[in-house]
Scaffold this motif. Structure first.
Motif, short mmCIF file in Angstrom:
data_model
loop_
_atom_site.label_atom_id
_atom_site.label_comp_id
_atom_site.label_asym_id
_atom_site.label_seq_id
_atom_site.Cartn_x
_atom_site.Cartn_y
_atom_site.Cartn_z
N ASN A 277 0.83 -1.21 0.00
CA ASN A 277 0.00 0.00 0.00
C ASN A 277 0.87 1.27 0.00
OD1 ASN A 277 -2.63 1.28 0.17
ND2 ASN A 277 -2.02 1.90 2.23
N LEU A 278 1.96 1.23 0.76
CA LEU A 278 2.89 2.37 0.79
C LEU A 278 3.53 2.60 -0.57
CD1 LEU A 278 4.75 2.15 4.23
CD2 LEU A 278 3.20 3.94 3.46
N MET A 279 3.77 1.53 -1.32
CA MET A 279 4.35 1.68 -2.65
C MET A 279 3.44 2.53 -3.55
SD MET A 279 7.34 0.31 -2.94
CE MET A 279 7.46 0.42 -4.72
N LEU A 280 2.14 2.45 -3.30
CA LEU A 280 1.17 3.21 -4.11
C LEU A 280 1.00 4.64 -3.60
CD1 LEU A 280 -1.61 0.48 -4.50
CD2 LEU A 280 0.10 1.14 -6.20
N THR A 281 1.11 4.82 -2.28
CA THR A 281 0.75 6.11 -1.68
C THR A 281 1.92 6.86 -1.06
OG1 THR A 281 0.27 5.10 0.48
CG2 THR A 281 -1.53 5.18 -1.12
N HIS A 282 3.17 6.33 -1.22
CA HIS A 282 4.29 6.89 -0.45
C HIS A 282 4.53 8.38 -0.70
CE1 HIS A 282 7.39 7.05 -3.69
NE2 HIS A 282 6.68 6.08 -4.22
N ARG A 283 4.21 8.87 -1.88
CA ARG A 283 4.44 10.29 -2.16
C ARG A 283 3.62 11.19 -1.23
NH1 ARG A 283 6.88 12.34 -6.57
NH2 ARG A 283 7.73 10.88 -8.09
N TRP A 284 2.48 10.69 -0.79
CA TRP A 284 1.58 11.51 0.02
C TRP A 284 1.59 11.13 1.50
CZ3 TRP A 284 0.52 9.43 -4.73
CH2 TRP A 284 0.34 10.35 -5.78
N THR A 285 1.87 9.87 1.79
CA THR A 285 1.67 9.41 3.17
C THR A 285 2.93 8.96 3.89
OG1 THR A 285 1.25 7.13 2.44
CG2 THR A 285 -0.65 8.60 2.60
N LEU A 286 4.02 8.71 3.16
CA LEU A 286 5.19 8.11 3.80
C LEU A 286 6.13 9.15 4.40
CD1 LEU A 286 6.92 5.56 4.39
CD2 LEU A 286 8.09 6.02 2.24
N ARG A 287 6.41 8.99 5.67
CA ARG A 287 7.54 9.66 6.30
C ARG A 287 8.61 8.57 6.42
NH1 ARG A 287 7.24 12.74 12.13
NH2 ARG A 287 6.60 14.55 10.89
N GLU A 288 9.78 8.79 5.82
CA GLU A 288 10.77 7.72 5.72
C GLU A 288 11.08 7.06 7.07
OE1 GLU A 288 11.24 9.79 1.87
OE2 GLU A 288 10.82 10.36 3.94
N THR A 289 10.96 7.82 8.15
CA THR A 289 11.23 7.23 9.47
C THR A 289 10.21 6.15 9.83
OG1 THR A 289 10.03 9.11 10.42
CG2 THR A 289 12.43 9.23 10.42
N ASP A 290 9.06 6.12 9.11
CA ASP A 290 8.08 5.04 9.34
C ASP A 290 8.68 3.67 9.03
OD1 ASP A 290 6.28 7.04 9.95
OD2 ASP A 290 5.30 7.00 7.99
N LEU A 291 9.65 3.65 8.11
CA LEU A 291 10.25 2.37 7.70
C LEU A 291 11.07 1.73 8.82
CD1 LEU A 291 11.42 3.33 4.10
CD2 LEU A 291 9.40 2.02 4.75
N TYR A 292 11.45 2.53 9.81
CA TYR A 292 12.25 2.03 10.92
C TYR A 292 11.55 0.88 11.63
CZ TYR A 292 14.46 2.15 15.57
OH TYR A 292 15.10 1.82 16.75
N ASN A 293 10.25 1.03 11.89
CA ASN A 293 9.50 -0.02 12.59
C ASN A 293 9.42 -1.29 11.76
OD1 ASN A 293 9.03 1.69 14.74
ND2 ASN A 293 7.06 2.40 13.97
N TYR A 294 9.22 -1.12 10.44
CA TYR A 294 9.16 -2.29 9.56
C TYR A 294 10.51 -3.01 9.55
CZ TYR A 294 4.71 -0.52 7.73
OH TYR A 294 3.41 -0.10 7.60
#
Length: 432
Positions: A277-294
């Motif tokens: 889902n992030l691959m589709l919406t990352h331009r609008w919703t992703l803060r790169e620090t969110d990837l830390y938890n993943y």
């Protein structure tokens, strides 16, 4: 790795934990944008602690020391690297740390699975070359401690990459296309089989493709156009058999993942859905620090394996290993793609960039569809661009008193949109 921290490193550990706590607090605060000044301040503190560690371990007897300080340091660097991406410093040396960590995991899994082709290797090779250039470019401006840390991680990745390339070199170039096809088919089969529910008809296409490949062999050999038997037969035949076995397993269906592994499967499947889902919406919703938890959750699951497999409470190897490993590797690949796609623009300016990108895309579409039918069609675009242009102060997009990263990209994008408007108007006037 020792769980005991020497007395002379305990203060460093406390400081690293404090830095991580501050970074985590900033990461969780969605009420405001991440400020470059906050990241820079904590980064300078981190460099100071790395210098202290290096000074302590100058003693030859401590050069191979590994304890909890190293684990926390890696964790802090991982998070710090993602913060550099968040504020738009994507082409700075510290920002490459997160990519290098993920690349190493990807290479480890490719080596372990022995299912890969040059199509998998080449993008990673290009990315490592790009990271190496960034590190070497920043040698003068960056602290020596950070450069050395990144060079060590880079060397590990390059060694793994070379091992994979050496294995591929044993397969004749004449079989490269067939290898890529079989690797792709296997992944497609695994992708379907890893779903909680799937229809057997989804596998039929790949069953027919495998049958066609099998029939193209002569006496069990893949031949070259001139009728010779190229090197690499055992690899391709083994891969073909593996695809058939997977199809048989999935067609038999039943419970493909043992109850002992069900919890891990559900975590990985949920993570995959979120990352897709992030691959589709990352331009609008992703803060790169969110990837830390993943990244942390994936590494924790990955580290649960013993000799490459997941065990149950009794030490047995339950069924479902291939599906879990596929999902694990798929999630690493998605994180890697999200890291690579990070724009050199601070999150504070991302809303403006998204608006400009949308205007540019619309203008290009109007141009492609034979231009304007009326001068009025251009008014909404001109008004939007004018409102964005008015946001600038002395040619810069300001957030409070700060000048976030990405000014050059946004100004170039704004200028291109104005140029497109002008071109469309000129073309319309000439036709009129």
């Amino acid at each position: 790795m020792s769980s005991t921290v020497p007395k002379n490193e305990q203060a460093i550990l406390q400081k690293l934990v404090a830095i991580r706590t501050k970074l985590s607090a900033i990461k969780q605060d969605r009420s405001t944008y991440v400020k470059s000044s906050d990241v820079s301040r904590l980064y300078e503190q981190l460099i100071g602690e790395v210098r202290k560690i290096n000074h302590i371990r100058e003693d030859p007897t401590l050069q191979n020391e590994q304890n909890r300080v190293d684990v926390v340091l890696d964790d802090v660097f991982q998070l710090m690297s993602l913060f550099f991406l968040t504020v738009g410093l994507t082409r700075s040396a510290p920002a490459t740390y997160a990519s290098l960590t993920t690349v190493k995991r990807l290479l480890d899994h490719l080596k372990e699975s022995r299912v890969y082709s040059n199509t998998d290797i080449q993008p990673i090779e290009e990315r490592l070359a790009e990271i190496k250039n960034i590190i070497e470019r920043d040698v003068v401006s960056e602290s020596p401690e950070i450069i050395e840390l990144l060079r060590v991680k880079m060397a590990v990745c390059e060694t793994l990459l070379h091992e994979l390339q050496t294995s591929l070199s044993l397969i004749s170039p004449e079989l490269t296309t067939m290898l890529q096809k079989l690797v792709s088919i296997r992944r497609q089969i695994m992708s379907i089989g890893a779903k909680p529910k799937f229809s057997m008809s989804e596998l039929k296409t790949y069953q027919e493709e495998l049958r066609a490949i099998e029939n193209s062999r002569v006496d069990g050999h893949f031949l070259s156009p001139d009728g010779n038997i190229p090197e690499g037969q055992s690899v391709l035949n083994g891969l073909l058999d593996d695809c058939h076995n997977l199809l048989s397993d999935f067609q038999a269906r039943g419970d493909l993942v043992a109850p002992a592994l069900r919890s891990i499967y559900e975590q990985l499947a949920e993570m995959r859905a979120q990352l897709d889902n992030l691959m589709l919406t990352h331009r609008w919703t992703l803060r790169e620090t969110d990837l830390y938890n993943y990244q942390n959750r994936l590494q924790a699951i990955d580290d649960m394996r013993v000799n490459g497999v997941f065990l149950d409470e009794d030490g047995n190897v339950p069924k479902g290993q291939k599906i879990l490993l596929y999902l694990l590797r798929r999630n690493y690949a998605l994180i890697y793609r999200l890291l690579v796609s990070s724009e050199p623009v601070s999150e504070a300016l991302m809303p403006i960039q998204n608006q400009l990108s949308t205007v540019r895309r619309c203008l290009l579409e109007v141009k492609r569809m034979d231009g304007l039918s009326s001068a009025r069609e251009l008014y909404p675009y001109q008004m939007k661009l004018a409102s964005i242009d008015n946001l600038r102060v002395d040619g810069k997009f300001m957030i409070g008193n700060a000048i976030p990263e990405g000014q050059g990209m946004l100004n170039a994008l704004l200028a291109e949109c104005f140029d497109l408007c002008h071109e469309l108007r000129v073309e319309f006037d000439e036709q009129d």
